[in-house]
Design a protein around this motif. Structure first.
Motif, PDB file in Angstrom:
ATOM      1  N   ILE A 464      45.350  42.452  -5.866  1.00  0.00           N
ATOM      2  CA  ILE A 464      45.672  43.723  -6.527  1.00  0.00           C
ATOM      3  C   ILE A 464      44.767  44.840  -6.001  1.00  0.00           C
ATOM      4  O   ILE A 464      45.241  45.931  -5.646  1.00  0.00           O
ATOM      5  CB  ILE A 464      45.531  43.580  -8.057  1.00  0.00           C
ATOM      6  N   LEU A 465      43.472  44.577  -5.926  1.00  0.00           N
ATOM      7  CA  LEU A 465      42.538  45.601  -5.451  1.00  0.00           C
ATOM      8  C   LEU A 465      42.828  45.979  -4.000  1.00  0.00           C
ATOM      9  O   LEU A 465      42.803  47.165  -3.639  1.00  0.00           O
ATOM     10  CB  LEU A 465      41.095  45.108  -5.596  1.00  0.00           C
ATOM     11  N   GLN A 466      43.124  44.992  -3.175  1.00  0.00           N
ATOM     12  CA  GLN A 466      43.425  45.296  -1.775  1.00  0.00           C
ATOM     13  C   GLN A 466      44.701  46.128  -1.661  1.00  0.00           C
ATOM     14  O   GLN A 466      44.770  47.069  -0.858  1.00  0.00           O
ATOM     15  CB  GLN A 466      43.552  44.000  -0.979  1.00  0.00           C
ATOM     16  N   LYS A 467      45.699  45.803  -2.473  1.00  0.00           N
ATOM     17  CA  LYS A 467      46.942  46.579  -2.465  1.00  0.00           C
ATOM     18  C   LYS A 467      46.676  48.024  -2.883  1.00  0.00           C
ATOM     19  O   LYS A 467      47.183  48.973  -2.257  1.00  0.00           O
ATOM     20  CB  LYS A 467      47.955  45.934  -3.412  1.00  0.00           C
ATOM     21  N   GLU A 468      45.854  48.215  -3.925  1.00  0.00           N
ATOM     22  CA  GLU A 468      45.585  49.563  -4.418  1.00  0.00           C
ATOM     23  C   GLU A 468      44.702  50.357  -3.458  1.00  0.00           C
ATOM     24  O   GLU A 468      44.870  51.565  -3.314  1.00  0.00           O
ATOM     25  CB  GLU A 468      44.952  49.501  -5.810  1.00  0.00           C
ATOM     26  N   VAL A 469      43.773  49.682  -2.781  1.00  0.00           N
ATOM     27  CA  VAL A 469      42.979  50.356  -1.742  1.00  0.00           C
ATOM     28  C   VAL A 469      43.906  50.826  -0.627  1.00  0.00           C
ATOM     29  O   VAL A 469      43.793  51.963  -0.136  1.00  0.00           O
ATOM     30  CB  VAL A 469      41.879  49.422  -1.185  1.00  0.00           C
ATOM     31  N   GLY A 470      44.844  49.950  -0.224  1.00  0.00           N
ATOM     32  CA  GLY A 470      45.801  50.328   0.816  1.00  0.00           C
ATOM     33  C   GLY A 470      46.665  51.504   0.412  1.00  0.00           C
ATOM     34  O   GLY A 470      46.891  52.429   1.203  1.00  0.00           O
TER      35      GLY A 470
END
Length: 503
Positions: A464-470
């Motif tokens: 989730i965090l990686q998706k939101e950073v992207g």
């Protein structure tokens, strides 16, 4: 132990074609000299250095020895890097040998030459591949395609003692910057990296002397730097396009691009004219043309607006001179273009704002040139730049959007490595981060997306965090686009195209 390290290093040099078998005794003695030793006992059976991590281990043992015996004044990563670069230089061929081998291999193919040089740059530890491997990387799917996200962990962080020490050093103008050709072989100092194991390939582009090298931090495959032989500032003009085309003629398997030549929208080094290139396909290259356009008098050149968060005009043509002619016309038009309704100002109070980030490549036997329109105007609301990461995204990215980011690869600060891990724990534990000194900068960002997810668990929190950073990086690129990807933005973009055709 030190004798074993010396033997391992010498054998590493032979196995990786840095030295010949006949150089074994000479190289051993050179290493003894660097380590202040005058005696050597041949060790018994040893294991070879087979991986970058093996090399790091051996160098670390040598550095521990050097620190113990006061060969290093302290034990910081800066001082250790200065010393082990000196050690590795013993193994690296002289510049003339590297240059000669490169051009011999070039006769067979440009790729054979760059393959040799890239491997040398890694084997010599100029590119510290064991550090590069620590970078956090992932792919984020967006409406513009798959973009690359990296958290840069390969640049060592200076400790406070070294920062203080560097501040007390007398100013030094040699080399003038880290891109000057004078860095080749330079021993370095606390505020300037050692480059004894660095070799530069001299090339000629547009009739001038330039250097070709790899970046020690390789943000992508075969990340190279093409640098002017003179310490002159960045400038985007017709000669820029000529040089870039010369480079891809010389190395058709590489792309090459230039940062813009103005503050805010330029790269971190504007004082030295240079390009960056390499053997990598970025998301922007994969992006298709959304709106085909034509330019009067250049009907032989395919042109169009690219489906990309930033404002990109793509040109394709078999005749490089025609592509350059049109690129120059677009650049000159953009330099002087103002559209108040779209908040595009060519200048304010005599300060120019419009420039271009160009990228060149060969595609299907044609010259392809992407021209990314840039503007560095600032306002009270956006003091760091209207077309710059907006403040609401500064928890993730507040630095300039340079060439690499323009093409779709986020280079994010090292602090995010630990911060994302801490955020993951806080989200799973449903902990309030508003009063956390380190994490509170992320509070509004987290609040904006957390309700989208039914459950956040240890198993899915990092995804989730990686998706939101992207997604945030995608938003940052949209901030940097002078024309937004909506109906009004496209209308204004086409208005500029019409303006070019009127000239």
């Amino acid at each position: 132990m030190i004798n074993e390290c010396i033997k391992k290093l010498v054998r590493y040099g032979i196995n990786h074609n840095l030295i010949e078998k006949e150089d074994e005794k000479y190289t051993t003695n050179m290493l003894l000299m660097e380590l202040g030793l005058d005696d050597y006992e041949e060790p018994g059976e040893i294991s070879d250095i087979e991986t970058p991590e093996d090399l790091e281990t051996v160098l670390s043992e040598i550095l521990d020895y050097a620190a113990l015996h006061k060969l290093i004044d302290g034990d910081s990563v800066v001082l250790r890097d200065l010393f082990d670069t000196r050690i590795m230089n013993v193994l690296v061929p002289k510049p003339s040998q590297v240059i000669g081998t490169f051009w011999e291999k070039y006769k067979n193919s440009p790729k054979e030459a760059t393959d040799y040089y890239y491997e040398l740059s890694k084997s010599s530890d100029y590119i510290r591949t064991y550090r590069v491997a620590r970078d956090r990387k992932w792919i984020c799917n967006t409406e513009y395609g798959d973009i690359d996200i990296t958290i840069n962990l390969s640049k060592p962080e200076k400790d406070p003692k070294m920062i203080a020490l560097a501040g007390r050093m007398k100013s030094n103008s040699y080399p003038k910057c880290q891109l000057c050709v004078e860095n080749e072989g330079y021993a370095g100092r606390i505020n300037h990296p050692a480059r004894q194991n660095h070799r530069i390939i001299p090339i000629q582009i547009n009739g001038s002397n330039w250097g070709f090298q790899y970046s020690p931090y390789v943000y992508y495959n075969e990340h190279c730097i093409v640098l002017n032989g003179q310490h002159v500032p960045m400038q985007i003009n017709r000669a820029t396009f000529e040089k870039m085309m010369d480079f891809i003629d010389m190395f058709p398997h590489y792309f090459v691009g230039s940062n813009a030549d103005l503050p805010i929208v330029g790269g971190s080094i504007l004082s030295h004219d240079h390009f960056q290139g390499g053997n990598y396909t970025f998301a922007m290259e994969r992006a298709s043309v959304e709106i085909p356009v034509s330019f009067k008098g250049y009907e032989d050149i395919e042109a169009g607006i690219v489906k990309w968060p930033m404002s990109v005009i793509r040109l394709d043509g078999a005749d490089r001179t025609r592509v350059i002619d049109l690129a120059e016309k677009i650049l000159n038009a953009w330099r002087g273009y103002t559209d108040e309704a779209a908040f595009i100002y060519a200048e304010t109070d005599g300060e120019p704002h419009n420039t271009i980030t160009p990228i060149a490549r060969m595609r299907n036997g044609k010259y392809e040139l992407d021209l990314v329109l840039r503007n560095n105007i600032t306002t009270e609301e956006h003091p760091m730049g209207v077309y710059h990461p907006w403040e609401e995204y500064h928890n993730i990215k507040k630095e300039n959007i340079g060439l690499i980011e323009v093409m779709g690869l986020a280079v994010l600060p090292a602090r995010l490595d630990k911060e994302l891990d801490s955020l993951a724990t806080a989200l799973v534990e449903k902990r309030d981060i508003s009063s956390d000194e380190v994490l509170k900068k992320h509070y509004d960002w987290v609040e904006a997306f957390v309700s989208k997810y039914d459950m956040i668990t240890r198993d899915n929190v990092m995804d989730i965090l990686q998706k939101e950073v992207g997604n945030t990086f995608k938003n940052v690129l949209e901030c940097a686009g002078v024309y937004k990807c909506n109906a009004n933005g496209r209308e204004s973009f086409l208005k500029f195209i019409a303006y070019v055709n009127e000239r």
